[in-house]
Scaffold this active site. Structure first.
Site, PDB file in Angstrom:
ATOM      1  N   ARG A 119     -12.868  -4.732  -6.812  1.00  0.00           N
ATOM      2  CA  ARG A 119     -12.818  -5.527  -5.583  1.00  0.00           C
ATOM      3  C   ARG A 119     -14.224  -5.690  -5.003  1.00  0.00           C
ATOM      4  NH1 ARG A 119      -8.422  -2.897  -1.599  1.00  0.00           N
ATOM      5  NH2 ARG A 119     -10.079  -1.335  -1.559  1.00  0.00           N
TER       6      ARG A 119
ATOM      7  N   PHE B 178       0.851  -1.193   0.000  1.00  0.00           N
ATOM      8  CA  PHE B 178       0.000   0.000   0.000  1.00  0.00           C
ATOM      9  C   PHE B 178       0.891   1.250   0.000  1.00  0.00           C
ATOM     10  CE2 PHE B 178      -2.902   3.173   1.663  1.00  0.00           C
ATOM     11  CZ  PHE B 178      -4.081   2.845   1.023  1.00  0.00           C
TER      12      PHE B 178
ATOM     13  N   ASP C 270       1.470  -5.445   7.991  1.00  0.00           N
ATOM     14  CA  ASP C 270       0.309  -4.577   7.819  1.00  0.00           C
ATOM     15  C   ASP C 270      -0.914  -5.498   7.745  1.00  0.00           C
ATOM     16  OD1 ASP C 270      -1.817  -3.108   6.779  1.00  0.00           O
ATOM     17  OD2 ASP C 270      -0.538  -1.832   5.543  1.00  0.00           O
TER      18      ASP C 270
ATOM     19  N   TYR D  48     -11.243   0.569  10.534  1.00  0.00           N
ATOM     20  CA  TYR D  48     -12.395   1.046   9.762  1.00  0.00           C
ATOM     21  C   TYR D  48     -12.821   0.097   8.654  1.00  0.00           C
ATOM     22  CZ  TYR D  48      -8.245   3.135   7.471  1.00  0.00           C
ATOM     23  OH  TYR D  48      -7.005   3.344   6.931  1.00  0.00           O
ATOM     24  N   LYS D  49     -12.082  -1.012   8.471  1.00  0.00           N
ATOM     25  CA  LYS D  49     -12.472  -1.951   7.406  1.00  0.00           C
ATOM     26  C   LYS D  49     -13.318  -3.069   8.023  1.00  0.00           C
ATOM     27  CE  LYS D  49      -8.189  -0.967   4.891  1.00  0.00           C
ATOM     28  NZ  LYS D  49      -8.698  -0.184   3.768  1.00  0.00           N
TER      29      LYS D  49
END
Ligand SMILES: Cc1ncc(COP(=O)(O)O)c(C=O)c1O
Length: 403
Positions: free
Chosen positions: A360, A108, A187, A212-213
Site C-alpha cells: 500500500r 478490518f 468504519d 491517527y491516519k
C-alpha cells in the site's frame, strides 16, 4: 500543481513517507497544542481542567465538517473498536426474526471481532459478503444489497476499504439498508481526512473513525463517533460519567442524564494530551478544507496509478481508477509484496504491506508531492529490475507493522 503549501507544517520522518494511511506524521500544530496542554498541566495542576473540560466538545464543529454532519452528531472519543462496541451496545437490540448483521468478509479484523461478539451474544448470524481469499478484492454494492433480507438488523461497511482503497457508495448502501429495515454503520478509518463525507445527508445511522491516519492526530489519539440525530433520544450503549450532561456532571448524581447528541456516548475521562494532538492537527484541515485535500489527493493517486501502468507491468494496481471509487491510497498486488515493502523501506521509501500480497502506498495531499510519487515508482522499478538484491535480504526480516 505539484504540492499544497502545507508540507512545511509537517515534521516528516527521514525518507519519502507514503504510510500516512497507517500513521499520519507529526505536525508543528500538534506539537504546539500538546506542549500547551502540557504547560497547563505543569502550571495549574488540577485547575487546568477549567480549560480542558469541554475540550472534546469544542472540536465537534471541525470534525462535523470532515464527516458531513451537524456538530451535535459527532464527538472525538475512544477508538474504532471501543466505539463500535459502544454503538452496538446501544443500537443493536435484536428481537424477533430481525437479528443478523451484514459485513464484508474482508472488513478490518477488529471490526469483525467486535461484530461477531455481539451477534454471538444474541444468538444471531454475522453474514459476511464476498470472499476473504486473494480474489476478488473489490466490493460490488449489489452483492451487499442481495443479502439484505427481512432478517437483517444492521449493515456494517467501510467508507473506503483498508486493503484495496476502494470507496463505497454510502448513499446507495444506506438506501438499501433502510429499505430492508436495517440501520447502517460505517468504519471511516481510511476516509476521514482523505475525502469529504455526507453522513447526515446520506442518512447514515452511525460511524466510527480513528485520528491517527489521515487526520495526523498522533498515535493513539482519540477517534470519533457519529450518530445521526434520529438516534439521539436513545440511551448510549455504554454510559459513563463523561457522557453525562455537562451542566450537571459534577453534581455527582447517581442517575445518568445524557449530554447532547453524540456527546452522550463518551464514556470516561478523555486523554487530554492525546486529544491535544488531534486539536492541533484539525486546525490544518480547518484552514485548507477537505475539498482541496481531496482534489489534490486524487491528482497524486492518479499520477501513481498511471506510472504503475506505464512503468511497472509486473505489479497489478487493484485500486479503482475511477476517482469516484477511489480512497486515499493505492494498493499494488505482487507475490513478493512483503519483501518489496521491506526493500523499499531500506531505500528510504516508506510504504506498508498487507498479507498476503498487497503493497500500500498513500501519497497524502497535505505533505506529499509529485516528486515523492515519482521517487517511489523509480525505487520500485529499480528493485524489480534487480530482484537478487531484495529477495535474498528479505528472508525472514521483520517489517515494523502498524495498523
Ligand atoms: C479499517 C480499520 N478499522 C479498525 C481499526 C482498529 O482501530 P482501533 O485500534 O482504533 O480500534 C483499524 C486500525 O488501523 C482500521 O484500519
Amino acid at each position: 500543481m505539484t504540492r499544497l503549501p502545507w508540507r512545511e507544517s509537517f515534521l516528516l520522518p527521514t525518507g519519502t513517507y507514503l504510510d500516512g494511511n497507517s500513521l499520519g506524521p507529526a505536525t508543528l500544530a500538534a506539537r504546539t497544542a500538546i506542549e500547551r496542554r502540557f504547560r497547563q498541566w505543569h502550571h495549574h495542576g488540577v485547575g487546568a481542567w477549567d480549560d480542558w473540560f469541554g475540550l472534546a466538545e469544542r472540536l465537534r464543529p471541525a470534525l462535523a465538517r470532515l464527516v458531513g454532519a451537524h456538530p451535535d452528531e459527532v464527538v472525538p472519543t475512544g477508538g474504532i473498536t471501543v466505539n463500535l462496541h459502544a454503538l452496538l451496545a446501544g443500537l443493536y437490540r435484536p428481537d424477533g426474526e430481525r437479528r443478523a448483521i451484514v459485513a464484508l468478509a474482508r472488513e478490518f479484523p477488529s471490526d469483525l471481532y467486535a461484530l461477531r461478539s455481539w451477534t454471538e451474544r444474541h444468538g444471531a448470524e454475522l453474514r459476511l459478503v464476498g470472499g476473504d481469499g486473494p480474489e476478488p478484492e473489490l466490493v460490488d454494492e449489489a452483492e451487499i444489497e442481495a443479502v439484505l433480507g427481512a432478517d437483517v438488523a444492521a449493515l456494517w461497511v467501510p467508507a473506503v476499504t483498508y486493503r484495496a482503497g476502494q470507496r463505497l457508495d454510502l448513499a446507495r448502501l444506506t438506501r438499501a439498508a433502510h429499505a430492508a429495515g436495517a440501520w447502517i454503520g460505517v468504519d471511516a478509518a481510511h476516509s476521514i481526512g482523505a475525502l469529504p463525507h455526507a453522513f447526515h445527508d446520506d442518512g447514515v445511522d452511525a460511524a466510527v473513525w480513528c485520528s491517527y491516519k489521515y487526520l495526523n492526530g498522533g498515535p493513539g489519539a482519540p477517534g470519533g463517533l457519529y450518530l445521526h440525530r434520529r438516534h439521539h433520544a436513545r440511551d448510549p450503549g455504554l454510559p459513563g460519567w463523561w457522557g453525562h450532561d455537562k451542566g450537571t456532571q459534577f453534581e455527582m448524581r447517581p442517575t445518568f442524564a445524557p449530554a447532547e447528541g453524540a456527546a452522550a456516548w463518551q464514556i470516561g475521562t478523555p486523554p487530554i494530551l492525546a486529544l491535544a494532538g488531534l486539536e492541533g492537527a484539525l486546525a490544518i484541515f480547518e484552514e485548507v478544507g477537505i475539498d482541496a485535500v481531496r482534489e489534490r489527493s486524487l491528482e497524486l493517486t492518479a499520477r501513481l496509478l498511471e506510472a504503475v501502468t506505464e512503468r511497472l507491468p509486473e505489479v497489478e494496481a487493484i485500486t479503482p481508477r475511477d476517482p469516484v471509487r477511489r480512497g486515499g491510497h493505492v494498493a499494488l498486488r505482487h507475490d513478493s509484496a512483503r519483501a518489496l515493502s521491506q526493500a523499499l523501506r531500506a531505500e528510504g521509501v516508506i510504504p506498508d504491506h498487507r498479507p498476503p500480497d498487497l503493497l500500500r502506498l498513500a501519497p497524502v495531499a497535505l505533505y506529499n508531492d509529485d516528486a515523492d510519487v515519482d521517487r517511489a515508482v523509480d525505487a520500485l522499478r529499480t528493485l524489480l529490475d534487480d530482484p537478487g538484491r531484495w529477495r535474498l535480504g528479505a528472508a525472514g526480516g521483520a517489517e515494523p507493522s502498524v495498523p
